[in-house]
Design an enzyme around this catalytic site. Sequence first.
Site, PDB file in Angstrom:
ATOM      1  N   LYS A   5       0.749  -1.220  -0.017  1.00 28.05           N
ATOM      2  CA  LYS A   5       0.041   0.047   0.064  1.00 28.05           C
ATOM      3  C   LYS A   5       0.747   1.357   0.166  1.00 28.05           C
ATOM      4  O   LYS A   5       1.410   1.546   1.004  1.00 28.05           O
ATOM      5  CB  LYS A   5      -0.812  -0.125   1.161  1.00 28.05           C
ATOM      6  N   GLU A  43      10.436   0.876   9.887  1.00 29.26           N
ATOM      7  CA  GLU A  43      11.377   2.054   9.744  1.00 29.26           C
ATOM      8  C   GLU A  43      10.723   3.349   9.856  1.00 29.26           C
ATOM      9  O   GLU A  43      10.017   3.777   9.041  1.00 29.26           O
ATOM     10  CB  GLU A  43      12.115   1.928   8.294  1.00 29.26           C
ATOM     11  N   CYS A  86      14.021  10.950   6.536  1.00 29.55           N
ATOM     12  CA  CYS A  86      14.250  10.483   7.987  1.00 29.55           C
ATOM     13  C   CYS A  86      15.482  10.670   8.324  1.00 29.55           C
ATOM     14  O   CYS A  86      15.641  10.543   9.299  1.00 29.55           O
ATOM     15  CB  CYS A  86      13.404   9.222   8.135  1.00 29.55           C
ATOM     16  N   GLU A 142      10.671  15.900  15.112  1.00 33.84           N
ATOM     17  CA  GLU A 142      10.803  15.649  13.670  1.00 33.84           C
ATOM     18  C   GLU A 142      10.046  16.545  12.710  1.00 33.84           C
ATOM     19  O   GLU A 142       8.942  16.710  13.096  1.00 33.84           O
ATOM     20  CB  GLU A 142      10.378  14.390  13.097  1.00 33.84           C
TER      21      GLU A 142
END
Length: 515
Positions: A171, A246, A280, A381
């Site tokens: 997906k 991850e 990331c 983040e």
Amino acid sequence: MHQYIAGQRSRGSSGNPYDVIDPSTGETVETVELADADDVDRAVAAASTAFGEWSRATPGERSAVLTKLAGLIEAEAESIAELESKQTGKPIRLSGEFDVPGTIDNTAFFAGAARELAGKAAAEYSPDHTSMVRREPIGVVGSIAPWNYPLQMAAWKVLPAIAAGNTIVLKPAENTPLTSLRLAELVTEAGAPAGVVNVITGTGPVAGEALISHRDVAMVSFTGSSPVGRRVMELASGGPKRIHLELGGKAPFVVLDDADLEAAAHGAVAGALINTGQDCTAATRAYVHRSRFSEFVDRVAELMAAVRLGAPLDPATDQGPLIHRAQQERVAGFVDRARGYGARVVVGGEIPKTDELIRGSYYAPTLIVDVPQDAEIVQREIFGPVLVALPFGSGAAHQGGNDPDLDEAIALANDTPFGLAASVWTRDVHRAMHATRAIRSGCVWVNDHIPIISEMPHGGVKASGFGKDMSSYSFEEYTAVKHVMYDLTATAAKPWHRTVFRDAPPNEPHPLAGA
């Protein structure tokens, strides 16, 4: 038609259309029909059916498919790169020189790695038995990929899974599904049986959660944010299923007093701005020795000011837009709140208002200083083109012996929930070795930041997740280890049967007993 199930395109069953938007203009690239749970059922059924044939294919047969796939991607490299840039807004130089070539190389690597799925060699660990270890595919893998690197993340999910003999339902993010769909078609064209790779285009709460919790999905692989990763674990625990995550990152960029400042400044700007900071592993927290801090800040600001924002398909563009308006507002919010608690914006910190850029979700390259270690902009983040620089150390150059400044830098680097990537900049091999050992991160670069290679693993620790993408280490995620033991005696009654039958033959002393 934006579902790919059992080797064919089909429409989504939800009845809900979704516009894939070019973030540089706000215009629609394509309108997709979103999937629902029924589409997930069809895709998982197709993958389950294909598993029987594909899992029995020889390593050489799987390798041949992947070898052909690498050539097919290479033949369409230009059009795939253009499609990737249209749906993400990333500069064509990034798509054409990094994303697509990286995917081709990854495919070629797994074509070879598919033939190296060996277990431990047969041996006698018991005098009466021969043992061997088999590596076997797990089954149907349900994978969810993010929007920042749609093609590469799809490849990172698909390639190790099918090289090991699994089948997969992928997906992609609903706003960037187009290159993932083309990749799946090319897998079938390369010779994989229909159903080996299936793609479901749908939202996370509907299609994603249905895929994760599906009873016939044996493993879940997810790349995305840490909060969503926790939800994935919650859903998968009902299986239970194997999980590979991850997740987010907040990469430290440690510049010691002996570093090459010109190299570090270039590395910081490139590492912070790649993919508009939507990475990331992007450099987000620069810890710079106090004796070099002003020099570093001035040079980074100078380099950032020269970065050209523009249309993604223009080869002269250095930085494209953020993925959508909501992400633009998120990044702007971090910067505006930082101003509120006293941060100084050295360069950037604004949404461009020129006629060329106003239609897109652009944000200027931004450098921020004068913030404390516990500030939101240091700890959370951002996922945008924002670098925060903080000084460390006494201000005096290192003279050898004890190194409290380095210890301070490492402590600051580790002062985050995340642990995906980091870098250290120094000319001293001993300090570099100490830093790479002490920084808690899945990857630590020395005098560089960002490069990845197919032969080496990628993955994090702490809130950045667990498990590895790329490299042969990824097979640890996508295979089950089976112990097979053969009796060598050809006798009905074994010595260990004395635990049940008193007339069984006596046990021989263990070879090492009394040694």
